[in-house]
Design an enzyme around this catalytic site. Structure first.
Site, mmCIF file in Angstrom:
data_model
loop_
_atom_site.group_PDB
_atom_site.id
_atom_site.type_symbol
_atom_site.label_atom_id
_atom_site.label_comp_id
_atom_site.label_asym_id
_atom_site.label_seq_id
_atom_site.Cartn_x
_atom_site.Cartn_y
_atom_site.Cartn_z
ATOM 1 N N ASN A 110 -4.569 11.603 5.117
ATOM 2 C CA ASN A 110 -5.371 10.683 5.933
ATOM 3 C C ASN A 110 -6.567 10.233 5.097
ATOM 4 O OD1 ASN A 110 -5.806 9.330 8.501
ATOM 5 N ND2 ASN A 110 -7.576 10.659 8.754
ATOM 6 N N LYS A 111 -7.393 9.376 5.675
ATOM 7 C CA LYS A 111 -8.542 8.792 4.976
ATOM 8 C C LYS A 111 -9.354 9.835 4.222
ATOM 9 C CE LYS A 111 -9.406 5.436 4.561
ATOM 10 N NZ LYS A 111 -8.995 4.742 3.287
ATOM 11 N N ASP A 119 -1.820 9.024 7.751
ATOM 12 C CA ASP A 119 -1.060 7.994 7.039
ATOM 13 C C ASP A 119 0.331 8.467 6.662
ATOM 14 O OD1 ASP A 119 -3.990 7.113 6.666
ATOM 15 O OD2 ASP A 119 -2.765 5.372 6.130
ATOM 16 N N GLN A 128 -15.059 2.252 7.715
ATOM 17 C CA GLN A 128 -14.211 1.984 8.885
ATOM 18 C C GLN A 128 -14.807 2.619 10.138
ATOM 19 O OE1 GLN A 128 -13.030 3.003 5.912
ATOM 20 N NE2 GLN A 128 -10.963 2.262 5.502
ATOM 21 N N ARG A 172 0.881 -1.185 0.000
ATOM 22 C CA ARG A 172 0.000 0.000 0.000
ATOM 23 C C ARG A 172 0.913 1.229 0.000
ATOM 24 N NH1 ARG A 172 -5.106 0.287 3.802
ATOM 25 N NH2 ARG A 172 -5.773 1.732 2.174
HETATM 26 O O1 MRU Z 1 -7.492 2.663 4.267
HETATM 27 P P1 MRU Z 1 -7.210 2.531 5.726
HETATM 28 O O2 MRU Z 1 -8.340 1.968 6.512
HETATM 29 O O3 MRU Z 1 -5.899 1.828 5.975
HETATM 30 O O4 MRU Z 1 -7.010 4.024 6.217
HETATM 31 C C1 MRU Z 1 -6.694 4.262 7.558
HETATM 32 C C2 MRU Z 1 -6.624 5.700 7.884
HETATM 33 O O5 MRU Z 1 -6.734 6.566 7.056
HETATM 34 C C3 MRU Z 1 -6.305 6.045 9.308
HETATM 35 O O6 MRU Z 1 -6.928 7.233 9.671
HETATM 36 C C4 MRU Z 1 -4.774 6.222 9.435
HETATM 37 O O7 MRU Z 1 -4.115 5.094 8.935
HETATM 38 C C5 MRU Z 1 -4.375 6.440 10.819
HETATM 39 S S1 MRU Z 1 -4.611 4.975 11.768
HETATM 40 C C6 MRU Z 1 -4.003 5.174 13.287
#
Ligand code: MRU
Length: 358
Positions: A256-257, A246, A205, A101
């Site tokens: 971030n997401k 991230d 999520q 990823r």
């Molecule tokens: O696609 P994902 O579920 O891996 O995305 C996760 C996020 O965006 C979280 O907010 C980020 O990784 C921080 S987790 C502590």
């Protein structure tokens, strides 16, 4: 070193998504939560890469920790195949793992640490020193989360409502969580009176994972559709938006997401404060600003349907970036285990980075 499976008795700290048991990696299958709480047992690197890609395990720190244990599995197989050339054979494995990823920098960060441990492994069998390093990465992450929980909660006034996005909890980390760690600590301290969780399309999520974790911990949670966030803020129900990261660029811009950037814009409009909570392993000083962060594009089908059922008509297309970038000027505080940066700037980020061990 704290044992990752046995942390000190901190309130609301019962969930673990990544575990090393009987020489194997055991992951909660996050695609199946909350209706099924099942574990997947992994013994080889290719299954581990697949688990990261397919979202069995997700969340930047959890991906990094999983990758660290994956290096142990890969080295074990390479050593068994040929004890003389295991290091050379391991190199392409590490590259394949890093590519699983692209946005979460914790993945590469953890693999680099494991690469250094592999280079330093003296003696015959590399498994013991590599496992020790993976367990150290895991334990450090939990300790960082406990510290960030404490530091972030200090910023929140007693009795506040907060909104969080995606899942940043025990499921997304070694345990306890980043933004959700602040929520846990803030609830324990009476600072947080109400927690709102964005459902977080398309993987949900928020409604699946954050709500599950909070229900498990008996912390009341209210799920909202993402489109409800502006109205929630206009009604004065939240004082802070609290999110994870991230990757944080050298100027404080934060990936971030998907949907995080929109929340930051509407939070600023409504005078709601915006907190990013992330360990220093999420900071990437090699990327000057947010535009340089690679954004993962995922399968359009994730947007065109829900829970495996097609919703949009055949013929419709979808655009599915998994992350967005929030500019530093919309962030009130970045909370790390090394301290809090208020109103982040490149200079403040540089001085935090300078304090980190080489
Ligand atoms: O696609 P994902 O579920 O891996 O995305 C996760 C996020 O965006 C979280 O907010 C980020 O990784 C921080 S987790 C502590």
């Amino acid at each position: 070193m704290t044992d990752p499976q046995n942390t000190p008795s901190i309130p609301y700290d019962r969930v673990r998504a990544v575990q090393w048991e009987n020489s194997r990696l055991v992951l909660i299958d996050q695609r199946r939560l909350p209706s099924h709480n099942e574990q997947i047992v992994i013994e080889h690197l290719p299954e581990c890469i697949d688990a990261i890609r397919s979202m069995v395990v997700r969340g930047a720190p959890a991906i990094g920790i999983t990758a660290a244990y994956a290096v142990v599995l890969a080295a074990r197989d390479r050593y068994l195949a040929d004890p003389r050339s295991w290091r050379d054979a391991l190199r392409p494995d590490l590259e394949r793992l890093c590519a699983a990823r692209p946005t979460a920098v914790n993945l590469r960060w953890a693999v680099e640490r494991m690469r250094r441990a592999a280079d330093a492994a003296a003696g015959a069998d590399p498994v013991a020193p590599l496992l020790e390093e993976a367990r150290r990465i895991h334990a450090e992450d939990i300790a960082a989360n406990h510290r960030m929980g404490f530091l972030g909660a200090q910023l929140i006034e007693q009795g506040s409502g907060v909104l969080t996005h995606c899942n940043t909890g025990a499921l997304a980390t070694g345990g306890y969580g980043t933004a959700l760690g602040v929520v846990r600590a803030g609830v324990a301290d009476g600072r947080i009176a109400q927690v709102f969780a964005d459902e977080t399309r398309p993987w949900l999520q928020g409604s699946r994972l954050t709500a599950w974790e909070l229900v498990e911990e008996r912390i009341p949670v209210t799920v909202i559709a993402e489109g409800a966030a502006a109205h929630l803020m206009r009604e004065g129900r939240v004082r802070w938006v609290i999110v994870g990261a991230d990757r944080i660029a050298a100027n404080g811009d934060t990936a971030n997401k998907i949907g995080t950037y929109g929340l930051a814009v509407i939070a600023r409009h409504h005078g709601v404060r915006f907190m990013v909570v992330a360990p220093t392993s999420t900071i990437d000083m090699t990327v000057a600003e947010g535009g340089g962060i690679p954004i993962e594009m995922r399968d359009p089908l994730e947007v065109l349907g829900c829970g495996g059922t097609r919703i949009a008509p055949e013929g419709a297309q979808a655009w599915n970036p998994a992350f967005d970038v929030t500019p530093a000027e919309l962030i009130d505080a970045i909370v790390t285990e090394r301290g809090v940066i208020e109103t982040p700037t490149a200079a403040k980020m540089r001085s935090l980075a300078a304090s980190l061990p080489a």
